[in-house]
Design an enzyme around this catalytic site. Sequence first.
Site, PDB file in Angstrom:
ATOM      1  N   ALA A  15     -29.052  29.884  53.478  1.00  0.00           N
ATOM      2  CA  ALA A  15     -30.251  30.039  54.318  1.00  0.00           C
ATOM      3  C   ALA A  15     -29.911  30.264  55.788  1.00  0.00           C
ATOM      4  CB  ALA A  15     -31.156  28.814  54.171  1.00  0.00           C
ATOM      5  N   SER A  16     -28.637  30.454  56.104  1.00  0.00           N
ATOM      6  CA  SER A  16     -28.280  30.664  57.513  1.00  0.00           C
ATOM      7  C   SER A  16     -28.662  32.054  57.991  1.00  0.00           C
ATOM      8  CB  SER A  16     -26.772  30.436  57.709  1.00  0.00           C
ATOM      9  OG  SER A  16     -26.036  31.003  56.650  1.00  0.00           O
ATOM     10  N   ARG A  17     -28.725  33.009  57.042  1.00  0.00           N
ATOM     11  CA  ARG A  17     -28.969  34.395  57.448  1.00  0.00           C
ATOM     12  C   ARG A  17     -29.854  35.093  56.421  1.00  0.00           C
ATOM     13  NH1 ARG A  17     -24.212  37.252  56.893  1.00  0.00           N
ATOM     14  NH2 ARG A  17     -23.031  35.571  55.941  1.00  0.00           N
ATOM     15  N   ASP A  65     -20.225  24.937  49.808  1.00  0.00           N
ATOM     16  CA  ASP A  65     -19.904  26.160  49.060  1.00  0.00           C
ATOM     17  C   ASP A  65     -20.480  25.994  47.651  1.00  0.00           C
ATOM     18  OD1 ASP A  65     -18.718  28.116  47.490  1.00  0.00           O
ATOM     19  OD2 ASP A  65     -16.795  28.011  48.543  1.00  0.00           O
ATOM     20  N   VAL A  66     -21.433  26.827  47.297  1.00  0.00           N
ATOM     21  CA  VAL A  66     -22.113  26.637  46.001  1.00  0.00           C
ATOM     22  C   VAL A  66     -21.179  26.795  44.803  1.00  0.00           C
ATOM     23  CG1 VAL A  66     -24.426  27.260  46.825  1.00  0.00           C
ATOM     24  CG2 VAL A  66     -22.934  29.043  45.867  1.00  0.00           C
ATOM     25  N   ASN A  92     -30.360  31.212  46.334  1.00  0.00           N
ATOM     26  CA  ASN A  92     -30.367  32.485  47.068  1.00  0.00           C
ATOM     27  C   ASN A  92     -28.960  32.944  47.459  1.00  0.00           C
ATOM     28  OD1 ASN A  92     -31.480  34.600  49.098  1.00  0.00           O
ATOM     29  ND2 ASN A  92     -30.212  33.221  50.346  1.00  0.00           N
ATOM     30  N   SER A 152     -31.235  40.465  41.516  1.00  0.00           N
ATOM     31  CA  SER A 152     -31.118  41.771  42.181  1.00  0.00           C
ATOM     32  C   SER A 152     -31.490  42.851  41.179  1.00  0.00           C
ATOM     33  CB  SER A 152     -29.669  41.988  42.631  1.00  0.00           C
ATOM     34  OG  SER A 152     -29.465  43.328  43.040  1.00  0.00           O
ATOM     35  N   TYR A 165     -20.514  42.237  40.547  1.00  0.00           N
ATOM     36  CA  TYR A 165     -21.800  41.792  41.110  1.00  0.00           C
ATOM     37  C   TYR A 165     -22.918  42.035  40.088  1.00  0.00           C
ATOM     38  CZ  TYR A 165     -25.693  41.647  44.542  1.00  0.00           C
ATOM     39  OH  TYR A 165     -26.859  41.352  45.230  1.00  0.00           O
ATOM     40  N   LYS A 169     -25.318  39.191  38.345  1.00  0.00           N
ATOM     41  CA  LYS A 169     -26.781  39.198  38.501  1.00  0.00           C
ATOM     42  C   LYS A 169     -27.473  39.313  37.138  1.00  0.00           C
ATOM     43  CE  LYS A 169     -27.077  38.636  42.961  1.00  0.00           C
ATOM     44  NZ  LYS A 169     -27.678  37.419  43.535  1.00  0.00           N
ATOM     45  N   ILE A 198     -32.743  45.526  50.576  1.00  0.00           N
ATOM     46  CA  ILE A 198     -33.316  44.688  51.636  1.00  0.00           C
ATOM     47  C   ILE A 198     -32.397  44.759  52.863  1.00  0.00           C
ATOM     48  CG2 ILE A 198     -34.172  42.387  52.207  1.00  0.00           C
ATOM     49  CD1 ILE A 198     -35.562  43.503  49.686  1.00  0.00           C
ATOM     50  N   TYR A 210     -28.173  54.248  52.300  1.00  0.00           N
ATOM     51  CA  TYR A 210     -29.483  53.877  51.759  1.00  0.00           C
ATOM     52  C   TYR A 210     -30.630  54.521  52.540  1.00  0.00           C
ATOM     53  CZ  TYR A 210     -27.391  50.557  48.477  1.00  0.00           C
ATOM     54  OH  TYR A 210     -26.672  49.995  47.458  1.00  0.00           O
TER      55      TYR A 210
HETATM   56  P1  NAP Z   1     -26.476  37.871  53.550  1.00  0.00           P
HETATM   57  O1  NAP Z   1     -27.310  38.368  54.654  1.00  0.00           O
HETATM   58  O2  NAP Z   1     -25.086  38.397  53.379  1.00  0.00           O
HETATM   59  O3  NAP Z   1     -26.442  36.260  53.615  1.00  0.00           O
HETATM   60  C1  NAP Z   1     -25.716  35.553  52.653  1.00  0.00           C
HETATM   61  C2  NAP Z   1     -26.018  34.084  52.776  1.00  0.00           C
HETATM   62  O4  NAP Z   1     -25.328  33.399  51.707  1.00  0.00           O
HETATM   63  C3  NAP Z   1     -25.511  33.490  54.078  1.00  0.00           C
HETATM   64  O5  NAP Z   1     -26.425  32.481  54.462  1.00  0.00           O
HETATM   65  C4  NAP Z   1     -24.169  32.878  53.685  1.00  0.00           C
HETATM   66  O6  NAP Z   1     -23.796  31.771  54.497  1.00  0.00           O
HETATM   67  C5  NAP Z   1     -24.484  32.395  52.287  1.00  0.00           C
HETATM   68  N1  NAP Z   1     -23.314  32.196  51.416  1.00  0.00           N
HETATM   69  C6  NAP Z   1     -22.359  33.107  51.089  1.00  0.00           C
HETATM   70  N2  NAP Z   1     -21.454  32.550  50.273  1.00  0.00           N
HETATM   71  C7  NAP Z   1     -21.855  31.270  50.063  1.00  0.00           C
HETATM   72  C8  NAP Z   1     -21.325  30.173  49.322  1.00  0.00           C
HETATM   73  N3  NAP Z   1     -20.187  30.295  48.624  1.00  0.00           N
HETATM   74  N4  NAP Z   1     -21.982  28.995  49.349  1.00  0.00           N
HETATM   75  C9  NAP Z   1     -23.133  28.863  50.067  1.00  0.00           C
HETATM   76  N5  NAP Z   1     -23.672  29.857  50.795  1.00  0.00           N
HETATM   77  C10 NAP Z   1     -23.030  31.038  50.793  1.00  0.00           C
HETATM   78  O7  NAP Z   1     -27.180  38.140  52.119  1.00  0.00           O
HETATM   79  P2  NAP Z   1     -28.700  38.551  51.768  1.00  0.00           P
HETATM   80  O8  NAP Z   1     -28.775  40.033  51.805  1.00  0.00           O
HETATM   81  O9  NAP Z   1     -29.655  37.731  52.546  1.00  0.00           O
HETATM   82  O10 NAP Z   1     -28.713  38.142  50.218  1.00  0.00           O
HETATM   83  C11 NAP Z   1     -29.279  36.928  49.755  1.00  0.00           C
HETATM   84  C12 NAP Z   1     -29.383  36.998  48.243  1.00  0.00           C
HETATM   85  O11 NAP Z   1     -30.186  38.120  47.878  1.00  0.00           O
HETATM   86  C13 NAP Z   1     -28.042  37.192  47.530  1.00  0.00           C
HETATM   87  O12 NAP Z   1     -28.027  36.467  46.321  1.00  0.00           O
HETATM   88  C14 NAP Z   1     -28.013  38.672  47.230  1.00  0.00           C
HETATM   89  O13 NAP Z   1     -27.198  38.987  46.123  1.00  0.00           O
HETATM   90  C15 NAP Z   1     -29.480  38.917  46.951  1.00  0.00           C
HETATM   91  N6  NAP Z   1     -29.893  40.318  47.117  1.00  0.00           N
HETATM   92  C16 NAP Z   1     -29.767  40.958  48.314  1.00  0.00           C
HETATM   93  C17 NAP Z   1     -30.169  42.282  48.414  1.00  0.00           C
HETATM   94  C18 NAP Z   1     -30.058  43.073  49.685  1.00  0.00           C
HETATM   95  O14 NAP Z   1     -30.314  44.297  49.648  1.00  0.00           O
HETATM   96  N7  NAP Z   1     -29.736  42.477  50.819  1.00  0.00           N
HETATM   97  C19 NAP Z   1     -30.701  42.948  47.291  1.00  0.00           C
HETATM   98  C20 NAP Z   1     -30.819  42.258  46.093  1.00  0.00           C
HETATM   99  C21 NAP Z   1     -30.415  40.946  46.021  1.00  0.00           C
HETATM  100  P3  NAP Z   1     -22.942  31.971  55.895  1.00  0.00           P
HETATM  101  O15 NAP Z   1     -23.906  32.530  56.901  1.00  0.00           O
HETATM  102  O16 NAP Z   1     -22.478  30.594  56.221  1.00  0.00           O
HETATM  103  O17 NAP Z   1     -21.838  32.932  55.575  1.00  0.00           O
END
Ligand code: NAP
Length: 261
Positions: A15-17, A65-66, A92, A152, A165, A169, A198, A210
Amino acid sequence: MTNATAPRGAIVTGASRGIGRQIAIELGSLGCGVLVNYVANEQAAGETVAAVQQAGGKAVAVKADVSVAADRQKLLDAAIKEFGSLELLVNNAGVGPSRRDDLLDTTEESFDRVMAIDLKGPFFLSQLAARAMLTNLLDVGGRRGSIVNISSISAYAASVNRGEYCIAKAGVAMMSNLFAVRLARDGINVYEIRPGIIETDMTAGVKQKYDGLISGGLTPIERWGQPADVAAAVKAVAMGLLAFSTGEVINVDGGFHLRSL
Ligand code: NAP
């Protein structure tokens, strides 16, 4: 609490980003207590905590770390300690492969890393969370809690340069079905939210590609998805608006999943 059906305590992993941050803020606007999980980015997690509080919720940041069992237990213990109970888990956190390799060059190391974070972590965190939710009293609607898994479109769309990946998923999709069937009679509903493209850090490196695909008609709704689009779906779950649905796939993808002629 600003909403009678809003969960008292929620965990949002990653949830940090990005998407996770926006989900945390939406839950905050319902008056939830939100555990803001992060793995590396402490400053960003702090910003999410401030935004959740600003929105009206309680929040605490927890580094975990999950993919690590002891860290998952830490998340659960912290949520119970801070908020008294856990009523919503949002799985998430997720990563893509560090390098996009052709399927024939995928390494075991990358396969194991992605599986551990994207599939094993959510599976065993769901197990822990479900056990904790079973101790919750039933609410007026006969519910004890909810689990939301962020999967996803990669659960079904084959990308041969990030096969690990896609497999993870697809696993999350079946995991959602399994937990939905197992937990329905216990008053715990499970949902899979399937985002499309996204705009976050995860997609920053492929933005140009994209941009072109979207303007070329890849998605019926011709724009990038935003974290707020995904967060709105989680909000509907958190408000109890989908109480007679479980194991449901909620596509948040601009219509990407539709076939047309
Ligand atoms: P993101 O911007 O890269 O953010 C990833 C988040 O996950 C960050 O808060 C990160 O923490 C955290 N994280 C990474 N590894 C972790 C671990 N081992 N344990 C705990 N936290 C961890 O990703 P996002 O785009 O928001 O994606 C969020 C989810 O949506 C993911 O499951 C992704 O597969 C899914 N998704 C994304 C998209 C897309 O287009 N963006 C599309 C479909 C699905 P830190 O900040 O500390 O690194």
